[in-house]
Enzyme design. Structure first.
Site, mmCIF file in Angstrom:
data_model
loop_
_atom_site.group_PDB
_atom_site.id
_atom_site.type_symbol
_atom_site.label_atom_id
_atom_site.label_comp_id
_atom_site.label_asym_id
_atom_site.label_seq_id
_atom_site.Cartn_x
_atom_site.Cartn_y
_atom_site.Cartn_z
ATOM 1 N N PHE A 257 0.096 7.439 -8.268
ATOM 2 C CA PHE A 257 1.345 6.751 -7.946
ATOM 3 C C PHE A 257 1.025 5.675 -6.918
ATOM 4 O O PHE A 257 0.748 5.964 -5.757
ATOM 5 C CB PHE A 257 2.406 7.693 -7.388
ATOM 6 C CG PHE A 257 3.706 6.975 -7.123
ATOM 7 C CD1 PHE A 257 4.599 6.741 -8.155
ATOM 8 C CD2 PHE A 257 4.006 6.486 -5.862
ATOM 9 C CE1 PHE A 257 5.782 6.046 -7.931
ATOM 10 C CE2 PHE A 257 5.185 5.789 -5.631
ATOM 11 C CZ PHE A 257 6.071 5.573 -6.659
ATOM 12 N N ASP B 216 -6.030 3.875 -1.547
ATOM 13 C CA ASP B 216 -4.593 3.755 -1.325
ATOM 14 C C ASP B 216 -4.186 4.856 -0.342
ATOM 15 O O ASP B 216 -3.973 6.005 -0.708
ATOM 16 C CB ASP B 216 -3.842 3.907 -2.649
ATOM 17 C CG ASP B 216 -2.322 3.782 -2.481
ATOM 18 O OD1 ASP B 216 -1.834 3.859 -1.337
ATOM 19 O OD2 ASP B 216 -1.621 3.624 -3.502
ATOM 20 N N LYS C 18 4.137 2.357 4.498
ATOM 21 C CA LYS C 18 5.001 3.445 4.951
ATOM 22 C C LYS C 18 4.995 3.612 6.467
ATOM 23 O O LYS C 18 5.716 2.927 7.163
ATOM 24 C CB LYS C 18 4.662 4.731 4.206
ATOM 25 C CG LYS C 18 5.011 4.651 2.707
ATOM 26 C CD LYS C 18 5.043 6.005 2.067
ATOM 27 C CE LYS C 18 5.273 5.902 0.554
ATOM 28 N NZ LYS C 18 6.567 5.301 0.175
#
Length: 400
Positions: free
Chosen positions: A141, A226, A255
């Site tokens: 994801f 990531d 984030k």
């Protein structure tokens, strides 16, 4: 109609239904706790998918944001501003890289990494134009742009959004040989989550990241990590790659970099990689804006103390020990690292959604993923008593 029902009804009437939230309407928050419009309090065990690693309303981050709000919030990259160099230098120092390229959202950072890797492949490695290939993993994801969902293996993320961009090879996550065998002369990067979050907090086998790092060095391929969810303290280290002593060619961050205040993302790499991007080839009106930089500087300052990494290690041990005691009581498996856990339930006991609804009734906010799996990721300011309290509430949901 209750205030909660009224807010939900209006929201459903006037917004696209791209989410299926739990029936709670949050009004305010502090630390690891949130309060809804009815005055009920909940322990937040999602933390904005790790965006709120430092807790709701962290005073250090809010003070930096307030001070910057009074001075300057946006210039665009058409001009310099006085927080940009400080932010870039601080993030370069945190990652041990020469350069950073700031963006806003995590998906933008991943798109940036894809563009940089392809450009590097053409200009440095000598891959023929239009032939660059990037290796990714099943269960990944990395965001929701059309390019990214094109190499997703989640039918909900992918279905109905094609045609998709070519140039990606999907291999099984956790298998070193699958990566080795997929590399060819046109491979420019291996893009991997050190821990797969959306897949259910899936931790790869020990040595996986080290071996991927070595293969990439041997085959002249960029290793792109990531760390949007796994990075910035969540797993007990600054980066999840640190658990194996691995330094990728490129970090993808987001984030928690925005401190739960503004969206901030970036890629970080050395000059021989990021130096391939030149004026006019990539950018963002809001990327690296003064407010984002001020918040990012505060976040990096918090990480430099090591306090939050230590809390994630110590309280993560408590969390995983307590969750392990539930295996066999309707819990099939527990995975994770630090203050991050994926919990699989016996489908005959409950779906992940049903577990999250039951936890909501007991004052705990969590999120399901893929059938009978839920994730727990409380802010790193959570206390040991609060961790134990959350697991006790989960135990109440289970049979026996």
């Amino acid at each position: 109609m209750s205030m909660t029902a009224e807010h939900i009804e209006r929201g459903e009437r006037h917004s696209a239904h791209n989410y299926h939230p739990l029936p709670v309407v949050i009004r305010e928050a502090r630390g690891a706790w949130v309060t809804d419009v009815e005055g009920r309090r909940y322990l937040d065990c999602l933390a904005g998918y790790s965006s709120l690693n430092f807790g709701h309303g962290n005073e250090t981050i809010l003070a930096a944001a307030r001070e910057q709000l009074d001075r300057l919030t946006l210039t665009s990259r058409a001009f310099f501003h006085d927080r940009f160099a400080e932010f870039c230098a601080a993030l370069a120092g945190l990652t041990g890289k020469d350069m950073v390229l700031p963006m806003n959202t995590g998906a933008e950072a991943v798109e940036t990494a894809i563009k940089v890797a392809r450009k590097w492949g053409y200009e440095v490695k000598g891959v023929p134009e239009g032939k660059a290939n990037i290796i990714v993993a099943e269960g990944n994801f990395h965001g929701r742009t059309t390019t990214i969902v094109g190499f997703s293996t989640d039918p909900d993320a992918r279905g109905g959004f094609g045609p998709f961009a070519p140039g990606f090879t999907v291999v099984k996550y956790g298998l070193v040989d699958a990566v080795r065998d997929a590399i060819d002369e046109n491979t420019v990067a291996v893009l991997i989550e050190p821990i797969q979050g959306e897949a259910g907090v899936v931790v790869p086998p020990d040595g996986y990241l080290r071996q991927i790092r070595q293969i990439c060095l041997e085959r002249n391929v960029l290793f792109v990590a990531d760390e949007i969810q796994s990075g910035l303290g969540r797993t007990g280290e600054t980066f999840a790659c640190d658990h194996e002593g691995v330094v990728p060619d490129m970090y993808v961050l987001g984030k928690a970099l925005g401190g739960g205040v503004v969206p901030v993302s970036a890629v970080a790499a050395n000059a021989d990689v990021l130096g391939v991007i030149r004026p006019g080839q990539h950018g963002s009106t809001f990327g690296g804006n003064p407010l984002a930089c001020a918040v990012g500087i505060a976040v990096i300052g918090l990480l430099r103390t090591g306090e939050f990494q230590a809390r994630a290690r110590e309280l993560g041990a408590v969390l995983h020990r307590r969750l392990g005691e539930l295996v066999g009581r309707g819990v099939v498996a527990v995975r994770g690292r630090g203050l991050w856990a994926g919990i699989d339930f016996d489908p005959s006991v409950a779906t992940g959604r049903q577990v999250c609804e039951a936890l909501l009734e007991r004052g705990v906010l969590a999120k399901d993923t893929h059938g009978s799996t839920i994730r727990l990721a409380p802010p790193l300011v959570v206390t040991e008593d609060e961790v134990n309290w959350a697991v006790d509430r989960l135990a109440e949901v289970l049979p026996g």
